[in-house]
Design an enzyme around this catalytic site. Structure first.
Site: not given
Length: 272
Positions: A19-20, A70, A91, A107, A133, A217, A238
């Site tokens: 969704k970035s 990452k 990230n 993050d 994460a 998310y 998220g």
């Protein structure tokens, strides 16, 4: 046709779920900044070639980095903030005016942003997962002096090593183990994400005032959050971390603060 305006990207494998682009494009439009943000599918074997190609592109401002890159990205960019030693995962990558690429991690800040007003000092915490994460989460927890931290992960030795690395007191348990009591539970794994296995745990050991925070998310209302809500527990989804880490990256890429006054509109867009 090659873009003639500055741009940034998010890279991963897969990447269609990200969704970035929605977030960054929303902010660019609100601020009337002439720039672009896009998703770029980069397979692990193509990561080095991707980095080399962007290093030579003067319009490229940087990229957000998601699974599975990452950790691997650490080997391809400079590390002025000693992210390798402190968190162990990047990230965000950005390009300086002279073409140098450097990495950082937003993050940890994104994770902590919805917790900033809570007093978690001394609180016991459960973290599910031990990947990139989880490293950001554990780094943030180490800075707010929480109590005992329990990591649930398939690889117990890896989880134990992370506790030691971040100077946290606690224990590492196999993923299927029963939960201890804790004031905060964080799912920092991919379990529950679209295309992944469900996260199936019993929340009964958590006290009635516990907070459940799921970094997944997609979907937004995960099975974990539905279970927590059914018990009457407070939850954080998220999008909180996603928007928080994106805001820090946006400032790095475009040298402008996101318009937080439009957060409600942005959240509705992401849910829709």
């Amino acid at each position: 046709m090659k873009s003639k305006i500055p741009y940034a990207e998010v890279i991963g494998d897969p990447i269609s779920q990200s969704k970035s682009p929605l977030i960054h494009k929303f902010w660019l439009e609100k601020l009337e900044i002439e720039a672009d943000y896009r998703a770029c599918h980069v397979k692990p074997e193509a990561l080095e070639a991707y980095v080399d190609s962007r290093r030579a592109d003067e319009l490229w401002r940087g990229c957000n980095v998601t699974l599975p890159h990452k950790l691997a990205i650490l080997n391809h960019v400079s590390d002025p903030g000693q992210i390798r030693d402190n968190i162990g995962a990047m990230n965000t990558v950005a390009r300086t005016e002279d073409g140098e690429l450097f990495g950082t991690n937003t993050d940890a800040g994104g994770f902590f942003s919805p917790l900033a007003e809570l007093n978690l000092a001394g609180a016991d915490v459960i973290v599910i997962g031990a990947g990139g994460a989880a490293r950001a989460v554990l780094f943030a927890l180490s800075r707010i002096k929480v109590g005992q931290v329990t990591i649930l992960n398939r690889n117990v030795l890896k989880a134990s090593a992370l506790l030691a690395h971040f100077g946290l007191k606690g224990q590492a348990l196999e993923h299927e183990s029963n939960l201890p009591s804790a004031g905060l539970l964080v799912n920092a794994s991919a379990l529950g994400m679209e295309g992944q296995d469900e996260l199936d745990i019993d929340l009964a050991p958590l006290p009635d005032d516990a907070l459940v925070y799921d970094l997944v998310y997609a979907p937004l209302r995960t099975k974990l959050l539905r279970q927590a809500e059914a018990r009457g527990l407070e939850t954080i989804d998220g999008l909180a971390m996603l928007i928080g880490q994106a805001a820090l990256a946006f400032e790095i890429f475009f040298d402008a603060a996101p318009p937080v006054e439009h957060d409600d509109e942005l959240r509705k867009l992401l849910i829709g």
